[in-house]
Design a protein around this motif. Structure first.
Motif, PDB file in Angstrom:
ATOM      1  N   ASP A   1       3.801 -12.219 -21.959  1.00  0.00           N
ATOM      2  CA  ASP A   1       5.600 -10.970 -22.584  1.00  0.00           C
ATOM      3  C   ASP A   1       5.646 -10.372 -23.613  1.00  0.00           C
ATOM      4  OD1 ASP A   1       6.520 -11.902 -19.898  1.00  0.00           O
ATOM      5  OD2 ASP A   1       7.107 -13.851 -20.478  1.00  0.00           O
ATOM      6  N   ILE A   2       6.619  -9.184 -23.852  1.00  0.00           N
ATOM      7  CA  ILE A   2       7.018  -8.892 -25.494  1.00  0.00           C
ATOM      8  C   ILE A   2       7.669  -9.783 -26.605  1.00  0.00           C
ATOM      9  CG2 ILE A   2       8.957  -7.960 -24.596  1.00  0.00           C
ATOM     10  CD1 ILE A   2       5.973  -6.342 -26.225  1.00  0.00           C
ATOM     11  N   ALA A   3       7.629 -10.691 -25.086  1.00  0.00           N
ATOM     12  CA  ALA A   3       8.585 -12.323 -26.566  1.00  0.00           C
ATOM     13  C   ALA A   3       7.561 -12.621 -27.321  1.00  0.00           C
ATOM     14  CB  ALA A   3       9.433 -13.222 -25.427  1.00  0.00           C
ATOM     15  N   ASP A   4       6.217 -12.926 -26.726  1.00  0.00           N
ATOM     16  CA  ASP A   4       5.383 -13.545 -28.147  1.00  0.00           C
ATOM     17  C   ASP A   4       5.171 -12.247 -28.710  1.00  0.00           C
ATOM     18  OD1 ASP A   4       5.196 -15.370 -26.143  1.00  0.00           O
ATOM     19  OD2 ASP A   4       3.596 -14.595 -24.408  1.00  0.00           O
ATOM     20  N   ILE A   5       5.021 -11.500 -29.341  1.00  0.00           N
ATOM     21  CA  ILE A   5       5.525 -10.457 -30.010  1.00  0.00           C
ATOM     22  C   ILE A   5       6.159  -9.378 -30.958  1.00  0.00           C
ATOM     23  CG2 ILE A   5       3.490  -7.968 -29.768  1.00  0.00           C
ATOM     24  CD1 ILE A   5       2.643  -8.919 -27.177  1.00  0.00           C
ATOM     25  N   ALA A   6       6.671  -9.766 -30.039  1.00  0.00           N
ATOM     26  CA  ALA A   6       7.967  -8.909 -30.561  1.00  0.00           C
ATOM     27  C   ALA A   6       9.167  -9.999 -32.131  1.00  0.00           C
ATOM     28  CB  ALA A   6       9.413  -9.320 -29.915  1.00  0.00           C
ATOM     29  N   THR A   7       9.594  -8.770 -33.055  1.00  0.00           N
ATOM     30  CA  THR A   7       9.557 -10.043 -34.375  1.00  0.00           C
ATOM     31  C   THR A   7      11.374  -9.768 -34.982  1.00  0.00           C
ATOM     32  OG1 THR A   7       9.230  -9.668 -36.661  1.00  0.00           O
ATOM     33  CG2 THR A   7       9.058  -7.810 -35.008  1.00  0.00           C
ATOM     34  N   ARG A   8      11.479 -10.689 -35.355  1.00  0.00           N
ATOM     35  CA  ARG A   8      13.634 -10.151 -35.728  1.00  0.00           C
ATOM     36  C   ARG A   8      13.295  -9.739 -37.209  1.00  0.00           C
ATOM     37  NH1 ARG A   8      17.348 -14.603 -32.953  1.00  0.00           N
ATOM     38  NH2 ARG A   8      18.333 -12.765 -33.239  1.00  0.00           N
ATOM     39  N   GLU A   9      11.934  -9.092 -37.979  1.00  0.00           N
ATOM     40  CA  GLU A   9      11.816  -8.848 -38.531  1.00  0.00           C
ATOM     41  C   GLU A   9      12.723  -6.844 -39.021  1.00  0.00           C
ATOM     42  OE1 GLU A   9       8.244  -9.246 -40.722  1.00  0.00           O
ATOM     43  OE2 GLU A   9       8.079 -11.065 -40.169  1.00  0.00           O
ATOM     44  N   PHE A  10      13.684  -7.221 -38.803  1.00  0.00           N
ATOM     45  CA  PHE A  10      14.828  -5.552 -39.066  1.00  0.00           C
ATOM     46  C   PHE A  10      15.899  -5.745 -39.973  1.00  0.00           C
ATOM     47  CE2 PHE A  10      16.514  -7.886 -34.989  1.00  0.00           C
ATOM     48  CZ  PHE A  10      18.025  -7.238 -35.178  1.00  0.00           C
ATOM     49  N   VAL A  11      16.381  -4.829 -39.810  1.00  0.00           N
ATOM     50  CA  VAL A  11      17.863  -4.690 -40.661  1.00  0.00           C
ATOM     51  C   VAL A  11      18.726  -3.632 -39.548  1.00  0.00           C
ATOM     52  CG1 VAL A  11      18.797  -3.918 -41.801  1.00  0.00           C
ATOM     53  CG2 VAL A  11      16.868  -5.157 -42.817  1.00  0.00           C
ATOM     54  N   GLU A  12      19.950  -3.870 -39.327  1.00  0.00           N
ATOM     55  CA  GLU A  12      20.522  -3.193 -38.541  1.00  0.00           C
ATOM     56  C   GLU A  12      21.937  -2.072 -39.755  1.00  0.00           C
ATOM     57  OE1 GLU A  12      23.947  -3.871 -34.946  1.00  0.00           O
ATOM     58  OE2 GLU A  12      22.751  -5.023 -35.549  1.00  0.00           O
ATOM     59  N   VAL A  13      21.569  -0.948 -39.574  1.00  0.00           N
ATOM     60  CA  VAL A  13      22.637   0.124 -40.465  1.00  0.00           C
ATOM     61  C   VAL A  13      23.653   0.489 -39.367  1.00  0.00           C
ATOM     62  CG1 VAL A  13      20.498  -0.102 -42.392  1.00  0.00           C
ATOM     63  CG2 VAL A  13      20.970   1.614 -40.637  1.00  0.00           C
ATOM     64  N   ASP A  14      24.804   1.195 -40.381  1.00  0.00           N
ATOM     65  CA  ASP A  14      25.725   2.543 -39.877  1.00  0.00           C
ATOM     66  C   ASP A  14      24.661   3.609 -39.645  1.00  0.00           C
ATOM     67  OD1 ASP A  14      28.097   4.215 -39.134  1.00  0.00           O
ATOM     68  OD2 ASP A  14      28.281   2.156 -37.980  1.00  0.00           O
ATOM     69  N   ALA A  15      24.980   3.985 -38.701  1.00  0.00           N
ATOM     70  CA  ALA A  15      25.052   5.605 -39.150  1.00  0.00           C
ATOM     71  C   ALA A  15      25.533   6.811 -39.554  1.00  0.00           C
ATOM     72  CB  ALA A  15      24.770   6.535 -37.526  1.00  0.00           C
ATOM     73  N   ASN A  16      26.661   6.180 -40.432  1.00  0.00           N
ATOM     74  CA  ASN A  16      26.911   6.727 -41.694  1.00  0.00           C
ATOM     75  C   ASN A  16      26.295   6.562 -42.463  1.00  0.00           C
ATOM     76  OD1 ASN A  16      28.606   8.606 -40.762  1.00  0.00           O
ATOM     77  ND2 ASN A  16      29.897   6.542 -39.837  1.00  0.00           N
ATOM     78  N   LYS A  17      25.391   5.735 -42.902  1.00  0.00           N
ATOM     79  CA  LYS A  17      25.061   4.677 -44.589  1.00  0.00           C
ATOM     80  C   LYS A  17      24.018   6.146 -44.487  1.00  0.00           C
ATOM     81  CE  LYS A  17      24.027   0.717 -44.688  1.00  0.00           C
ATOM     82  NZ  LYS A  17      25.204   0.196 -46.076  1.00  0.00           N
ATOM     83  N   ARG A  18      23.848   5.834 -46.459  1.00  0.00           N
ATOM     84  CA  ARG A  18      22.945   7.059 -46.787  1.00  0.00           C
ATOM     85  C   ARG A  18      22.200   6.465 -47.193  1.00  0.00           C
ATOM     86  NH1 ARG A  18      24.318   6.196 -52.020  1.00  0.00           N
ATOM     87  NH2 ARG A  18      22.985   8.488 -52.537  1.00  0.00           N
ATOM     88  N   LEU A  19      21.306   7.842 -47.259  1.00  0.00           N
ATOM     89  CA  LEU A  19      19.489   7.273 -46.978  1.00  0.00           C
ATOM     90  C   LEU A  19      19.149   6.772 -48.441  1.00  0.00           C
ATOM     91  CD1 LEU A  19      17.896  10.329 -45.181  1.00  0.00           C
ATOM     92  CD2 LEU A  19      17.997   8.135 -44.583  1.00  0.00           C
ATOM     93  N   GLY A  20      19.616   7.164 -48.923  1.00  0.00           N
ATOM     94  CA  GLY A  20      19.075   6.363 -50.791  1.00  0.00           C
ATOM     95  C   GLY A  20      18.813   4.737 -50.468  1.00  0.00           C
ATOM     96  N   LYS A  21      20.447   4.040 -49.694  1.00  0.00           N
ATOM     97  CA  LYS A  21      20.833   2.691 -49.713  1.00  0.00           C
ATOM     98  C   LYS A  21      19.708   2.204 -48.623  1.00  0.00           C
ATOM     99  CE  LYS A  21      24.792   2.390 -51.368  1.00  0.00           C
ATOM    100  NZ  LYS A  21      24.650   1.163 -53.038  1.00  0.00           N
ATOM    101  N   VAL A  22      19.150   3.039 -47.526  1.00  0.00           N
ATOM    102  CA  VAL A  22      18.496   2.851 -46.582  1.00  0.00           C
ATOM    103  C   VAL A  22      17.320   2.671 -46.953  1.00  0.00           C
ATOM    104  CG1 VAL A  22      17.398   3.450 -44.134  1.00  0.00           C
ATOM    105  CG2 VAL A  22      19.834   3.918 -44.728  1.00  0.00           C
ATOM    106  N   ARG A  23      16.493   3.854 -48.354  1.00  0.00           N
ATOM    107  CA  ARG A  23      15.140   3.580 -48.875  1.00  0.00           C
ATOM    108  C   ARG A  23      15.481   2.296 -49.546  1.00  0.00           C
ATOM    109  NH1 ARG A  23      15.926   9.672 -48.807  1.00  0.00           N
ATOM    110  NH2 ARG A  23      13.974   9.876 -47.760  1.00  0.00           N
ATOM    111  N   SER A  24      16.118   1.951 -50.020  1.00  0.00           N
ATOM    112  CA  SER A  24      16.729   0.679 -51.550  1.00  0.00           C
ATOM    113  C   SER A  24      16.307  -0.833 -50.417  1.00  0.00           C
ATOM    114  CB  SER A  24      17.827   0.180 -52.077  1.00  0.00           C
ATOM    115  OG  SER A  24      18.651   0.336 -50.920  1.00  0.00           O
ATOM    116  N   ILE A  25      16.300  -0.332 -49.188  1.00  0.00           N
ATOM    117  CA  ILE A  25      16.672  -1.459 -47.878  1.00  0.00           C
ATOM    118  C   ILE A  25      15.369  -2.388 -47.596  1.00  0.00           C
ATOM    119  CG2 ILE A  25      17.052  -2.352 -45.634  1.00  0.00           C
ATOM    120  CD1 ILE A  25      19.309  -1.545 -45.387  1.00  0.00           C
ATOM    121  N   PHE A  26      14.190  -0.969 -47.845  1.00  0.00           N
ATOM    122  CA  PHE A  26      12.988  -1.190 -47.053  1.00  0.00           C
ATOM    123  C   PHE A  26      12.045  -1.527 -48.316  1.00  0.00           C
ATOM    124  CE2 PHE A  26      13.601   1.942 -43.809  1.00  0.00           C
ATOM    125  CZ  PHE A  26      12.286   1.055 -42.198  1.00  0.00           C
TER     126      PHE A  26
END
Length: 380
Positions: A2-27
């Motif tokens: 199952d994909i449950a054995d592989i999936a990860t919670r290493e993600f961040v949720e952002v709003d579509a209106n957030k500036r890409l500069g902020k998104v780059r800084s998150i990475f």
């Protein structure tokens, strides 16, 4: 598995209106596997770090401008089904949901890493893509851009005077050169500078040397190298020749092999299935089977149909490119075509495919690839 054995919670949720500069800084700050984009708390798509690295969209743009659609998967989905979803969606990661709620993400690399030990029984020759489009060192950048656009691909091997492999050019290489040179010029000079870049020989922008794999190499070794070096694929060369191109092996080729089934009907995969308009998966399977049935000795074991949307439109209908590739007991056959709308493009490609199928007459039969791959891979 199952994909449950592989999936990860290493993600961040952002709003579509957030500036890409902020998104780059998150990475840079958190190094997540991917970013899930939402609007009014509803899932809209994903952004990967590679997208941002390879993009020159300004920091002031909104995250929504970079968002790519990616199909949802469930934590309980089988790894083969998730591999199919990634291949058909033309994406590298997908959001994972549980009971309707966003739980995590799964990436192409996560899946390949999880099944790596199962790939040692496969050789590159079993699953690599033949008939790769190449260019010469003196092909200009403008011609390369047209080829990338026409065929909906992101990279081309470059050949020297003796048809030997000398380099690789990617869409990212070209964007880098254009943006770098544009930054050096004033607005009034930019039109002439773009023309200069398009007239440059690809030799001036290609990457060299090129990473290769032999036909007899194990898929496990090839995938391990891709994962370790963050390669999307490897150029494949014959056993006794380090310079001539036999084909290419990509991560998508490996995922596609994982999706093969032993169902009675023909196995069909469709990349960018969202582009289907007046034609369905059932129609596509039926039409391909009709072509195959005309030649009684030919049995189609696997069909891959890829749609690619161009920006050009006619009365609101986008120009679509369709590529069909069949693996049969008589070898491989392919056809491609363009048209306004997926159905028109598919019909043009199907007509070319039928003509190419005729060339398979008398060709020595290949091994029964699908069953062979399943036996080699075992149960995942």
């Amino acid at each position: 598995m199952d994909i449950a054995d592989i999936a990860t919670r290493e993600f961040v949720e952002v709003d579509a209106n957030k500036r890409l500069g902020k998104v780059r800084s998150i990475f840079e700050r958190e190094n997540p596997k991917g970013i899930i984009v939402t609007e009014d708390d509803d899932y809209t798509g994903v952004i990967t770090q590679k997208q941002l690295v390879q993009s020159h969209v300004e920091d002031n743009a909104k995250a929504g401008a970079m968002t790519r659609s990616a199909p949802k998967v469930e934590r309980t989905d089988d790894v083969r089904e998730v591999a199919r979803v990634l291949v058909e969606g033309g994406v590298k990661l997908a959001p994972v949901f549980e009971a309707g709620e966003l739980w995590g993400i799964v990436t192409e690399d996560d899946i390949l890493d999880a099944v790596l030990d199962n790939l040692d029984a496969l050789s590159v020759e079993d699953i690599y893509t033949r008939d790769v489009i190449t260019v010469s060192e003196d092909t200009n950048v403008g011609q390369v851009v047209n080829l990338l656009r026409k065929h909906g691909i992101s990279r081309l091997p470059v050949l020297g005077d003796d048809d030997g492999l000398t380099g690789m050019v990617t869409r990212h290489d070209i964007v880098d050169v254009v943006v770098r040179d544009m930054n050096k010029t004033t607005r009034g000079d930019r039109s002439g500078e773009i023309e200069r870049v398009l007239d440059m020989p690809v030799y001036d922008v290609m990457s060299s040397p090129v990473e290769t794999a032999k036909l007899g190499d194990s898929v496990e070794d090839a995938v391990a190298r891709m994962l370790e070096n963050d390669f999307a694929g490897l150029v494949v060369t014959p056993e006794d020749d380090d310079t001539h191109v036999a084909g290419i092996l990509t991560k998508t080729d490996v995922l596609r092999a994982l999706t093969y089934t032993e169902e009675e009907h023909m196995d069909v995969q469709i990349t960018n299935i969202k582009l289907l308009d007046t034609i369905s998966r059932a129609d596509i399977r039926s039409d391909i089977e009709t072509v195959a049935d005309k030649y009684g000795a030919m049995q189609v074991q696997h069909a891959h149909v890829r749609f690619h949307e161009h920006k050009e439109k006619l009365r609101g209908t986008p120009l679509i490119q369709c590529q069909i590739r069949l693996r049969t007991n008589k070898g491989q056959a392919a056809g491609s075509g363009e048209g306004y709308g997926a159905e028109t493009a598919f019909n043009v490609a199907l007509d070319k495919l039928e003509r190419n199928v005729l060339e398979l007459k008398g060709v020595q039969a290949d091994e029964e690839y699908r069953g062979q791959l399943l036996r080699k891979l075992g149960e995942l």
